[in-house]
Scaffold this motif. Sequence first.
Motif, PDB file in Angstrom:
ATOM      1  N   GLU A   4      80.701  41.626 -32.434  1.00 49.26           N
ATOM      2  CA  GLU A   4      82.360  41.991 -32.329  1.00 49.26           C
ATOM      3  C   GLU A   4      83.020  41.614 -33.379  1.00 49.26           C
ATOM      4  OE1 GLU A   4      85.610  43.524 -30.838  1.00 49.26           O
ATOM      5  OE2 GLU A   4      83.537  43.651 -29.670  1.00 49.26           O
ATOM      6  N   PRO A   5      82.812  40.685 -34.027  1.00 49.12           N
ATOM      7  CA  PRO A   5      83.740  40.490 -35.444  1.00 49.12           C
ATOM      8  C   PRO A   5      83.210  41.553 -36.453  1.00 49.12           C
ATOM      9  CG  PRO A   5      82.704  38.278 -34.662  1.00 49.12           C
ATOM     10  CD  PRO A   5      82.196  39.423 -33.823  1.00 49.12           C
ATOM     11  N   VAL A   6      82.180  41.898 -36.706  1.00 47.40           N
ATOM     12  CA  VAL A   6      81.695  42.920 -37.588  1.00 47.40           C
ATOM     13  C   VAL A   6      82.281  44.198 -37.157  1.00 47.40           C
ATOM     14  CG1 VAL A   6      79.625  44.253 -38.370  1.00 47.40           C
ATOM     15  CG2 VAL A   6      79.545  41.851 -38.050  1.00 47.40           C
ATOM     16  N   ARG A   7      82.310  44.708 -35.978  1.00 46.38           N
ATOM     17  CA  ARG A   7      83.312  45.664 -35.306  1.00 46.38           C
ATOM     18  C   ARG A   7      84.498  45.655 -35.755  1.00 46.38           C
ATOM     19  NH1 ARG A   7      79.230  45.681 -31.124  1.00 46.38           N
ATOM     20  NH2 ARG A   7      80.581  44.535 -29.886  1.00 46.38           N
ATOM     21  N   ARG A  12      89.003  47.494 -39.285  1.00 50.65           N
ATOM     22  CA  ARG A  12      90.163  47.180 -40.015  1.00 50.65           C
ATOM     23  C   ARG A  12      90.122  47.754 -41.435  1.00 50.65           C
ATOM     24  NH1 ARG A  12      90.388  41.363 -40.965  1.00 50.65           N
ATOM     25  NH2 ARG A  12      90.311  41.546 -42.870  1.00 50.65           N
ATOM     26  N   LEU A  13      88.513  47.482 -42.057  1.00 55.12           N
ATOM     27  CA  LEU A  13      88.251  47.706 -43.423  1.00 55.12           C
ATOM     28  C   LEU A  13      87.893  49.343 -43.515  1.00 55.12           C
ATOM     29  CD1 LEU A  13      86.724  44.761 -44.856  1.00 55.12           C
ATOM     30  CD2 LEU A  13      89.415  45.505 -44.840  1.00 55.12           C
ATOM     31  N   LEU A  14      87.157  49.878 -42.529  1.00 54.92           N
ATOM     32  CA  LEU A  14      86.467  51.007 -43.019  1.00 54.92           C
ATOM     33  C   LEU A  14      87.319  51.976 -42.065  1.00 54.92           C
ATOM     34  CD1 LEU A  14      82.829  49.923 -42.797  1.00 54.92           C
ATOM     35  CD2 LEU A  14      84.218  50.598 -44.880  1.00 54.92           C
ATOM     36  N   LEU A 143      85.088  46.653 -50.183  1.00 52.54           N
ATOM     37  CA  LEU A 143      85.853  46.111 -48.987  1.00 52.54           C
ATOM     38  C   LEU A 143      86.675  44.714 -49.350  1.00 52.54           C
ATOM     39  CD1 LEU A 143      82.888  46.728 -46.335  1.00 52.54           C
ATOM     40  CD2 LEU A 143      85.208  47.893 -46.814  1.00 52.54           C
ATOM     41  N   GLU A 144      85.848  43.938 -50.243  1.00 54.87           N
ATOM     42  CA  GLU A 144      86.501  42.556 -50.902  1.00 54.87           C
ATOM     43  C   GLU A 144      87.686  42.834 -51.353  1.00 54.87           C
ATOM     44  OE1 GLU A 144      85.845  39.617 -50.126  1.00 54.87           O
ATOM     45  OE2 GLU A 144      83.803  39.799 -49.333  1.00 54.87           O
ATOM     46  N   ILE A 145      87.946  43.796 -52.173  1.00 55.27           N
ATOM     47  CA  ILE A 145      89.154  44.456 -52.763  1.00 55.27           C
ATOM     48  C   ILE A 145      90.337  44.737 -51.832  1.00 55.27           C
ATOM     49  CG2 ILE A 145      90.252  46.000 -54.410  1.00 55.27           C
ATOM     50  CD1 ILE A 145      87.524  45.834 -56.035  1.00 55.27           C
TER      51      ILE A 145
END
Length: 174
Positions: A4-7, A12-14, A143-145
Amino acid sequence: MASEPVRTLAARLLGKQHLDPGEAHVLAKILARQPISRDAGDVADMRATFGDRLADRVAAVGGSWAFIIGFSLVLLAWMLLNSDVLTHWGLAFDPYPFIFLNLLLSTLAAIQAPVIMMSQNRQAAKDRLAASLDYEVNLRAELEILRLHEKLDQAITERLDRIIATVCVERNEA
């Protein structure tokens, strides 16, 4: 399956829910705050079979100047022995036109060519692995950026909200 955290991070990011394994791996490493970069050579060496390592060694030896020079000297010695030295005493085992030498060279070429091709295929696989690992590192950096931009945007928004609230309070007092 992604947790769930990965999803949530993916959404949010992708901006997507369905991830390929590489993306899920990168996001999981981000959440775990672990490095993602790996040496493609080390990974390929860990995956290599005995046949792969043997093909690489044969290709390394067969494609070297030492082999070419040494093999040329052996061929020259073979021809000299069988055309001059041993023929003088009637002991030439492969007189001119060197039929046995041609057989040996053909056999060597027939064995060496596929082994070298195996090594080239392995190098191509190593290159694909390096490209895949580079993609993971690049995705992680991107993604970090994006996460840093989110943090900066949030900090700027909070700061602007405080400034606006201070201005409003000062106007109301005046």
